[in-house]
Design an enzyme around this catalytic site. Sequence first.
Site, PDB file in Angstrom:
ATOM      1  N   GLU A  76       0.853  -1.196   0.000  1.00 38.81           N
ATOM      2  CA  GLU A  76       0.000   0.000   0.000  1.00 38.81           C
ATOM      3  C   GLU A  76       0.884   1.240   0.000  1.00 38.81           C
ATOM      4  O   GLU A  76       2.029   1.186   0.444  1.00 38.81           O
ATOM      5  CB  GLU A  76      -0.849   0.051   1.289  1.00 38.81           C
ATOM      6  CG  GLU A  76      -2.006  -0.920   1.334  1.00 38.81           C
ATOM      7  CD  GLU A  76      -2.761  -0.883   2.659  1.00 38.81           C
ATOM      8  OE1 GLU A  76      -3.772  -1.577   2.772  1.00 38.81           O
ATOM      9  OE2 GLU A  76      -2.327  -0.165   3.582  1.00 38.81           O
ATOM     10  N   TYR A 125       2.270   4.324   1.698  1.00 43.24           N
ATOM     11  CA  TYR A 125       2.417   4.606   3.119  1.00 43.24           C
ATOM     12  C   TYR A 125       1.836   5.982   3.419  1.00 43.24           C
ATOM     13  O   TYR A 125       2.272   6.992   2.862  1.00 43.24           O
ATOM     14  CB  TYR A 125       3.895   4.538   3.534  1.00 43.24           C
ATOM     15  CG  TYR A 125       4.092   4.804   5.010  1.00 43.24           C
ATOM     16  CD1 TYR A 125       3.629   3.896   5.953  1.00 43.24           C
ATOM     17  CD2 TYR A 125       4.699   5.971   5.450  1.00 43.24           C
ATOM     18  CE1 TYR A 125       3.775   4.143   7.312  1.00 43.24           C
ATOM     19  CE2 TYR A 125       4.861   6.221   6.803  1.00 43.24           C
ATOM     20  CZ  TYR A 125       4.392   5.308   7.731  1.00 43.24           C
ATOM     21  OH  TYR A 125       4.542   5.551   9.068  1.00 43.24           O
ATOM     22  N   LYS A 176      -0.861   0.041  21.709  1.00 43.88           N
ATOM     23  CA  LYS A 176      -1.659   1.239  21.959  1.00 43.88           C
ATOM     24  C   LYS A 176      -1.444   1.720  23.383  1.00 43.88           C
ATOM     25  O   LYS A 176      -1.304   0.911  24.301  1.00 43.88           O
ATOM     26  CB  LYS A 176      -3.137   0.938  21.718  1.00 43.88           C
ATOM     27  CG  LYS A 176      -3.448   0.676  20.243  1.00 43.88           C
ATOM     28  CD  LYS A 176      -4.876   0.242  20.026  1.00 43.88           C
ATOM     29  CE  LYS A 176      -5.104  -0.065  18.544  1.00 43.88           C
ATOM     30  NZ  LYS A 176      -6.383  -0.755  18.310  1.00 43.88           N
ATOM     31  N   ARG A 234     -12.824  -9.495  16.774  1.00 43.50           N
ATOM     32  CA  ARG A 234     -12.862  -9.875  18.200  1.00 43.50           C
ATOM     33  C   ARG A 234     -13.323  -8.688  19.038  1.00 43.50           C
ATOM     34  O   ARG A 234     -13.458  -7.585  18.524  1.00 43.50           O
ATOM     35  CB  ARG A 234     -11.442 -10.244  18.650  1.00 43.50           C
ATOM     36  CG  ARG A 234     -10.492  -9.078  18.443  1.00 43.50           C
ATOM     37  CD  ARG A 234      -9.172  -9.215  19.160  1.00 43.50           C
ATOM     38  NE  ARG A 234      -8.444  -7.954  19.124  1.00 43.50           N
ATOM     39  CZ  ARG A 234      -7.714  -7.515  18.109  1.00 43.50           C
ATOM     40  NH1 ARG A 234      -7.587  -8.248  17.028  1.00 43.50           N
ATOM     41  NH2 ARG A 234      -7.104  -6.344  18.173  1.00 43.50           N
ATOM     42  N   VAL A 248      -9.253  -4.778  23.294  1.00 45.13           N
ATOM     43  CA  VAL A 248      -8.780  -4.332  24.609  1.00 45.13           C
ATOM     44  C   VAL A 248      -9.503  -3.045  25.012  1.00 45.13           C
ATOM     45  O   VAL A 248      -9.947  -2.890  26.151  1.00 45.13           O
ATOM     46  CB  VAL A 248      -7.250  -4.081  24.569  1.00 45.13           C
ATOM     47  CG1 VAL A 248      -6.760  -3.523  25.893  1.00 45.13           C
ATOM     48  CG2 VAL A 248      -6.482  -5.344  24.204  1.00 45.13           C
ATOM     49  N   ARG A 295      -3.761   2.627  28.923  1.00 42.33           N
ATOM     50  CA  ARG A 295      -3.363   1.266  29.279  1.00 42.33           C
ATOM     51  C   ARG A 295      -2.156   1.324  30.207  1.00 42.33           C
ATOM     52  O   ARG A 295      -1.265   2.156  30.009  1.00 42.33           O
ATOM     53  CB  ARG A 295      -2.978   0.481  28.026  1.00 42.33           C
ATOM     54  CG  ARG A 295      -4.098   0.351  27.032  1.00 42.33           C
ATOM     55  CD  ARG A 295      -3.692  -0.627  25.958  1.00 42.33           C
ATOM     56  NE  ARG A 295      -4.656  -0.688  24.883  1.00 42.33           N
ATOM     57  CZ  ARG A 295      -4.610  -1.574  23.900  1.00 42.33           C
ATOM     58  NH1 ARG A 295      -3.608  -2.447  23.853  1.00 42.33           N
ATOM     59  NH2 ARG A 295      -5.525  -1.578  22.954  1.00 42.33           N
TER      60      ARG A 295
HETATM   61  C1  MV4 Z   1      -0.547   1.844   7.670  1.00 38.20           C
HETATM   62  C2  MV4 Z   1       0.180   3.022   7.980  1.00 38.20           C
HETATM   63  C3  MV4 Z   1       0.441   3.911   6.960  1.00 38.20           C
HETATM   64  N1  MV4 Z   1       0.045   3.633   5.693  1.00 38.20           N
HETATM   65  N2  MV4 Z   1      -0.907   1.617   6.389  1.00 38.20           N
HETATM   66  C4  MV4 Z   1      -0.494  -0.016  12.101  1.00 38.20           C
HETATM   67  C5  MV4 Z   1      -1.480  -0.977  12.674  1.00 38.20           C
HETATM   68  C6  MV4 Z   1      -2.015  -1.722  11.524  1.00 38.20           C
HETATM   69  N3  MV4 Z   1      -3.346  -2.153  11.733  1.00 38.20           N
HETATM   70  C7  MV4 Z   1      -1.875  -0.787  10.380  1.00 38.20           C
HETATM   71  N4  MV4 Z   1      -0.893   0.192  10.755  1.00 38.20           N
HETATM   72  C8  MV4 Z   1      -0.491   1.148   9.892  1.00 38.20           C
HETATM   73  N5  MV4 Z   1      -0.865   0.955   8.601  1.00 38.20           N
HETATM   74  C9  MV4 Z   1      -0.610   2.487   5.445  1.00 38.20           C
HETATM   75  N6  MV4 Z   1      -0.968   2.247   4.186  1.00 38.20           N
HETATM   76  C10 MV4 Z   1       0.573   3.223   9.290  1.00 38.20           C
HETATM   77  C11 MV4 Z   1       0.271   2.286  10.239  1.00 38.20           C
HETATM   78  C12 MV4 Z   1       0.860   2.572  11.517  1.00 38.20           C
HETATM   79  C13 MV4 Z   1       0.146   3.045  12.594  1.00 38.20           C
HETATM   80  C14 MV4 Z   1      -1.227   3.207  12.531  1.00 38.20           C
HETATM   81  C15 MV4 Z   1      -1.918   3.680  13.609  1.00 38.20           C
HETATM   82  C16 MV4 Z   1      -1.235   3.990  14.790  1.00 38.20           C
HETATM   83  C17 MV4 Z   1       0.110   3.815  14.879  1.00 38.20           C
HETATM   84  C18 MV4 Z   1       0.832   3.349  13.792  1.00 38.20           C
HETATM   85  C19 MV4 Z   1       2.190   3.213  13.910  1.00 38.20           C
HETATM   86  C20 MV4 Z   1       2.874   2.763  12.845  1.00 38.20           C
HETATM   87  C21 MV4 Z   1       2.224   2.439  11.670  1.00 38.20           C
END
Ligand code: MV4
Length: 448
Positions: free
Chosen positions: A200, A202, A237, A292, A295, A338
């Site tokens: 994807e 970023y 988190k 699910r 938390v 948390r």
């Molecule tokens: C991303 C992103 C940036 N771009 N996807 C982190 C948890 C997972 N469910 C998906 N995550 C991310 N996906 C794209 N295309 C950045 C994150 C991410 C993030 C998201 C929310 C809170 C903290 C984070 C820390 C690093 C990366």
Amino acid sequence: MFSRIMVANRGEIALRIIRACREMGIETVAICSKSDENARYLKQADITVCIGPPESDGSYLNIPSIISAAEITDIEAIHPGYGFLSEVGHFAEVCESSNIVFVGPRSEVLKKLGNKTEARKIAIANKVPVVPGSESVVKDQQQALDIAHKIGYPVIIKASAGGGGRGMRVAHNNISLVNSLAIAQREAESAFKDPSIYIEKYIEDARHVEVQIFGDNYGNIIHLGERDCTLQRRHQKLVEESPSPSISERLREDICKAAVKIARAVNYTNAGTVEFLVDKEGKFYFIEVNTRLQVEHPVTEMVTGIDLVKQQIRIAYGERLNIKQKKINNQGVSLECRVYAEDPSNGFRPQPGKITMYNPPGGRGVRVDSHVHAGYEISPYYDSLISKVIVNQKTREEAIACMKRALNEYEIEGIKTTIPLSLELISHPQFANGNINTNFVENLLSKG
Ligand code: MV4
């Protein structure tokens, strides 16, 4: 209603579920590993079965042991909590074929949404925005380079069988993409026994907004609003809140509608969470579904007044959703911090050992979900989460003041915790303004 349920989990969430069952007049069977045998919260269950060694693989993840314990104790349903077997399609399938109700979505839905490229396809097919990226699993290096060329750097490589940030890698150019691709595939293979990855764009400086959904067995689907979980460190988190301070009313409606659309597309049943990223321009993108109870569910409980665990159990029993979307009236602002048994001043080193003194906060609008007490021995075998402090107040300003007061009241001795870090985060002027993104914690920590 069920007369006896097994809680296939440990710690604070096992206690949370046991309490709900007590209030519903349902008997509980708790399971425990050798290292949890003396945990005091087990006394709240009607029956306890020790099912294996301290190592999770032999106990909380041991399907044959859990099913044997279920058969011996004659339970009708299993609540898996979060983590462990909660999202394992195969476990739900074993329950289904053993005539045990799995308190969660159907195994088929767990499998479908557990595959993140599959979930992405469902979102696309239902016109829910996704982050620009690969249509499906990326087959080879050339395809990866072509996609990156099309969407532009930076890109993020994700494991199809992953989720929650596990096995993710960011690449800023062709060379790092080629390197990261090989590493990501190897990591995915060893962690999930599936090397499939997808790509994807970023999204930098994103916010993480997730929507709580509920479906019953009769096609009724509702959402309970959103939670903002932007404050994380290494996918752990730290602070969650509802409503999200960073979205407009219009955007909130659109995101919640998109979440329901996805749930409808798979005929979703029981509790689930649809995760989105929100970028600087206020555009939102679907990323994954957590199949699910989460938390941070108490944040939603405090703003909606709805007991999510009781709803899960009622729906699993086959009752209809007794809440109408229009009647859901979210009140005030909730925050959750948390508490991990980790030392923030020492690289977040886990802090196993004995809690020598324990005095949790209380007072108006404060809820503490925890299974620990003075004398409790924190095991090195499991997740280091020991407590969650949740507050609900009329305004965000009051909620922050209440949380600061509660965390300052919290006395835990014998081990170090992340309470001082949480206090610092929620006291930061940028947090007060709601002006934070996913890099906030790392940036703050790197500044010392
Ligand atoms: C991303 C992103 C940036 N771009 N996807 C982190 C948890 C997972 N469910 C998906 N995550 C991310 N996906 C794209 N295309 C950045 C994150 C991410 C993030 C998201 C929310 C809170 C903290 C984070 C820390 C690093 C990366």
